[in-house]
Design an enzyme around this catalytic site. Sequence first.
Site, PDB file in Angstrom:
ATOM      1  N   LYS A 189     -37.528  -1.650 -29.571  1.00  0.00           N
ATOM      2  CA  LYS A 189     -37.054  -0.282 -29.800  1.00  0.00           C
ATOM      3  C   LYS A 189     -37.324   0.124 -31.240  1.00  0.00           C
ATOM      4  O   LYS A 189     -37.106  -0.672 -32.166  1.00  0.00           O
ATOM      5  CB  LYS A 189     -35.541  -0.173 -29.538  1.00  0.00           C
ATOM      6  CG  LYS A 189     -35.100  -0.534 -28.134  1.00  0.00           C
ATOM      7  CD  LYS A 189     -33.578  -0.514 -28.035  1.00  0.00           C
ATOM      8  CE  LYS A 189     -33.095  -1.004 -26.681  1.00  0.00           C
ATOM      9  NZ  LYS A 189     -31.622  -1.149 -26.649  1.00  0.00           N
ATOM     10  N   ARG A 245     -26.198   2.731 -13.086  1.00  0.00           N
ATOM     11  CA  ARG A 245     -27.397   3.518 -13.375  1.00  0.00           C
ATOM     12  C   ARG A 245     -27.767   4.413 -12.198  1.00  0.00           C
ATOM     13  O   ARG A 245     -28.165   5.553 -12.375  1.00  0.00           O
ATOM     14  CB  ARG A 245     -28.574   2.587 -13.701  1.00  0.00           C
ATOM     15  CG  ARG A 245     -29.861   3.352 -14.011  1.00  0.00           C
ATOM     16  CD  ARG A 245     -31.032   2.413 -14.297  1.00  0.00           C
ATOM     17  NE  ARG A 245     -32.222   3.177 -14.599  1.00  0.00           N
ATOM     18  CZ  ARG A 245     -33.065   3.656 -13.698  1.00  0.00           C
ATOM     19  NH1 ARG A 245     -32.835   3.431 -12.416  1.00  0.00           N
ATOM     20  NH2 ARG A 245     -34.131   4.356 -14.043  1.00  0.00           N
ATOM     21  N   LYS A 288     -34.095  -8.810 -22.919  1.00  0.00           N
ATOM     22  CA  LYS A 288     -33.959  -7.896 -21.782  1.00  0.00           C
ATOM     23  C   LYS A 288     -33.171  -8.629 -20.693  1.00  0.00           C
ATOM     24  O   LYS A 288     -33.675  -9.535 -20.045  1.00  0.00           O
ATOM     25  CB  LYS A 288     -35.321  -7.466 -21.248  1.00  0.00           C
ATOM     26  CG  LYS A 288     -35.242  -6.437 -20.131  1.00  0.00           C
ATOM     27  CD  LYS A 288     -36.630  -5.996 -19.707  1.00  0.00           C
ATOM     28  CE  LYS A 288     -36.532  -4.890 -18.666  1.00  0.00           C
ATOM     29  NZ  LYS A 288     -35.884  -5.348 -17.402  1.00  0.00           N
ATOM     30  N   GLU A 341     -25.487  -4.227 -19.676  1.00  0.00           N
ATOM     31  CA  GLU A 341     -25.912  -4.880 -18.443  1.00  0.00           C
ATOM     32  C   GLU A 341     -24.794  -5.781 -17.947  1.00  0.00           C
ATOM     33  O   GLU A 341     -24.242  -6.584 -18.706  1.00  0.00           O
ATOM     34  CB  GLU A 341     -27.160  -5.712 -18.717  1.00  0.00           C
ATOM     35  CG  GLU A 341     -28.028  -5.953 -17.523  1.00  0.00           C
ATOM     36  CD  GLU A 341     -29.021  -4.829 -17.282  1.00  0.00           C
ATOM     37  OE1 GLU A 341     -29.844  -4.968 -16.371  1.00  0.00           O
ATOM     38  OE2 GLU A 341     -28.967  -3.805 -17.996  1.00  0.00           O
ATOM     39  N   SER A 389     -35.664   4.273 -17.100  1.00  0.00           N
ATOM     40  CA  SER A 389     -36.183   2.909 -17.133  1.00  0.00           C
ATOM     41  C   SER A 389     -37.169   2.775 -18.289  1.00  0.00           C
ATOM     42  O   SER A 389     -37.547   3.769 -18.919  1.00  0.00           O
ATOM     43  CB  SER A 389     -36.883   2.584 -15.807  1.00  0.00           C
ATOM     44  OG  SER A 389     -37.911   3.527 -15.559  1.00  0.00           O
ATOM     45  N   ASP A 439       0.825  -1.209   0.000  1.00  0.00           N
ATOM     46  CA  ASP A 439       0.000   0.000   0.000  1.00  0.00           C
ATOM     47  C   ASP A 439       0.860   1.261   0.000  1.00  0.00           C
ATOM     48  O   ASP A 439       0.517   2.264  -0.630  1.00  0.00           O
ATOM     49  CB  ASP A 439      -0.927   0.013   1.220  1.00  0.00           C
ATOM     50  CG  ASP A 439      -2.017  -1.042   1.125  1.00  0.00           C
ATOM     51  OD1 ASP A 439      -2.223  -1.570   0.016  1.00  0.00           O
ATOM     52  OD2 ASP A 439      -2.654  -1.329   2.158  1.00  0.00           O
ATOM     53  N   CYS A 456     -34.024  -5.437  21.180  1.00  0.00           N
ATOM     54  CA  CYS A 456     -34.006  -6.478  20.149  1.00  0.00           C
ATOM     55  C   CYS A 456     -32.838  -6.219  19.200  1.00  0.00           C
ATOM     56  O   CYS A 456     -32.831  -5.213  18.478  1.00  0.00           O
ATOM     57  CB  CYS A 456     -35.322  -6.470  19.381  1.00  0.00           C
ATOM     58  SG  CYS A 456     -35.425  -7.734  18.097  1.00  0.00           S
ATOM     59  N   GLU A 492     -34.973  -7.292 -28.819  1.00  0.00           N
ATOM     60  CA  GLU A 492     -33.763  -7.773 -28.155  1.00  0.00           C
ATOM     61  C   GLU A 492     -34.137  -8.449 -26.845  1.00  0.00           C
ATOM     62  O   GLU A 492     -35.184  -8.167 -26.269  1.00  0.00           O
ATOM     63  CB  GLU A 492     -32.815  -6.605 -27.827  1.00  0.00           C
ATOM     64  CG  GLU A 492     -32.565  -5.638 -28.946  1.00  0.00           C
ATOM     65  CD  GLU A 492     -31.898  -4.358 -28.437  1.00  0.00           C
ATOM     66  OE1 GLU A 492     -31.254  -4.401 -27.373  1.00  0.00           O
ATOM     67  OE2 GLU A 492     -32.044  -3.322 -29.102  1.00  0.00           O
TER      68      GLU A 492
END
Length: 669
Positions: A290, A138, A117, A175, A84, A39, A432, A115
Amino acid sequence: MEKIVPPAVRIEELRRILREHEYRYYVLSSPTIDDFEYDAMMKQLEELEREYPEWDSPDSPTHRVGSDKTEGFASVRHDRPMLSLSNTYNYDEIGDFYRRVSEGLQGAPFEIVAELKFDGLSISLIYEDGMLVRAVTRGDGIMGDDVTANVRTIRSVPLRLRGDDYPRMLEVRGEILLPFKEFDRINAQREAEGEPLFANPRNAASGTIKQLDPHIVAGRNLDAYFYYLYSDEPLAENHYDRLMQARQWGFKVSDAVTLCCSKEEVYAFIDRFDTERLTLPVATDGIVLKVNAPAQQDLLGFTAKSPRWAIAYKYQAERVRTRLQHVSYQVGRTGAVTPVANLDPVLISGTVVRRASLHNADFIAEKDLHEGDFVYVEKGGEIIPKIVGVDTDARSIDGRPIVFTVLCPDCATPLVREQGEAAYYCPNAEGCPQQQKGRLEHYCGRKTADINIGPETIELLYSRNMIRNVADFYALTEEQLLTLPGFKKRAAAKLLDSIEASKARPYQAILFGLGIRFVGETVAKKLAAVYPSIDALAAATSEELVQIDEIGERIAAAVLHFFSLRQNRELIERLRLAGVSLEAETVSVAVSNRLAGKTVVISGTFEKRSRDEYKAMVEDNGGRMAGSVSSKTSFILAGSDMGPSKREKAEKLGVRLMSEEEFLRLIEE
């Protein structure tokens, strides 16, 4: 006399040494120096490259898989919003999409590209002169996280483009995915090591790309597919050809892309992949349609949320039959106890499902669930598993009815169920552990105090008894943090700096972070607008609170109950003494009184401004926002796709519908 080494020579020497140690560490698994030495050299190289930028090089170790295991992610604004897509679930809705496109193009012919998804993490890549310079998630569509170092580890992401005909500046969207095979391998490894399993490949991909250590990312073998190009410089004439162009430049583009000249061709593509998608190596959750011509895309434009020239078709959820082993329970930060079905492992939509949602006690009673029942499981939207039915004919005579627990699974406190509520709650808010840790995590979120700390570190601090409530964050010291495994001075300093910065977060964000029951982000904002300090809110009455738009008796009672508890008043006082912002910096002042006395409802989607902008304009001009139509509504600011129930009620009550053009003229007069 000590020999002076020229900066350029020292930079190259450091790069050579670091590359050698990276090789020994990551390839040979035989390091010859410890992390501190590594480092220190990396930091020296980073400082030299900053001081002498003329010696910077894209192949420097500082630009590849980094060694900095504590670095957070910078937020970056997208040059173009990553919106979206609107969803559709049947062919009639696809027909409606065709009709809207045809009307928008005034009857001109158009082609559609169909296409797959992909179901992963959306990413935007920026290339300059063919070199990858930035990768941004995104995020909320406007701002995303800079995850460039992690994305560089993905082998299907080109670091340098092939050929020489690419534009100087290029944005490519796609993606990031975790293949099913890798998902199963990683979960098997996590199970063997006693770590919690990833729910599905999408969550695993998202969690992986947000890892602070790129070496972990590199070991998970992420994949990526790409589906959109943008540049101010000329690209191919249509979307389909641009995808082929992207493939030539080295991007992974799915083979499942078809140019369709009719609805019938679109339907054939959808039918084909209704079964073929189940054999793919990565997760998909539908088909994207599209408009092919970019010029026509520009004509159609966007709504506030999505492009008008594209739509997503979602397949019906896959349903399978498996056995219910038993029911376990989870406790949330508000004390709500949620039942979870533990199942015999079963493959659904490419992932192994072991657990499913049971919602609440009423759901269990309604389904008459017994241990050992054979149940039908679906994935809602191909992601969240849920039980949708029971095969009672296959029920064993030995199967016992499932009775909802009467005790908190974490602290054994008797549960309570308030009148009108579906959920059971653990009332032991202060004792809790799961509730405490849940509130601590919630407070640190990006929309609340925005403290850069993960669940693992919170768990570690909690286990060492260093934190029990959110005020304890502000009492942490470097000495305490350095006693934790894996914490060095830099990591401790970064966490303490983040905690210090949280003191300046807006009052409404802190209010949201306090975790008052039923007080989400929107309600916190409304409360802060009316009560510009925590003291003013604490003094409010139920009668005053219910006068605020969208705040009813249930929320008012929760707010009053929160401030009635001594421990919460003490918590607020500790936050105040720590310097946390508990009042608004400025009080909103109306720009004009044009809408004074007016109650406005907004419905639909808009072209010129976003809904939030229009809400702000109403309030800035003295108006009051309402969420539903009533006899008190002055007018409805009506966009396209206005809700039919609001339109019907407006017509019944004679409430005026005002277009955004009329509204803007009214405000600008």
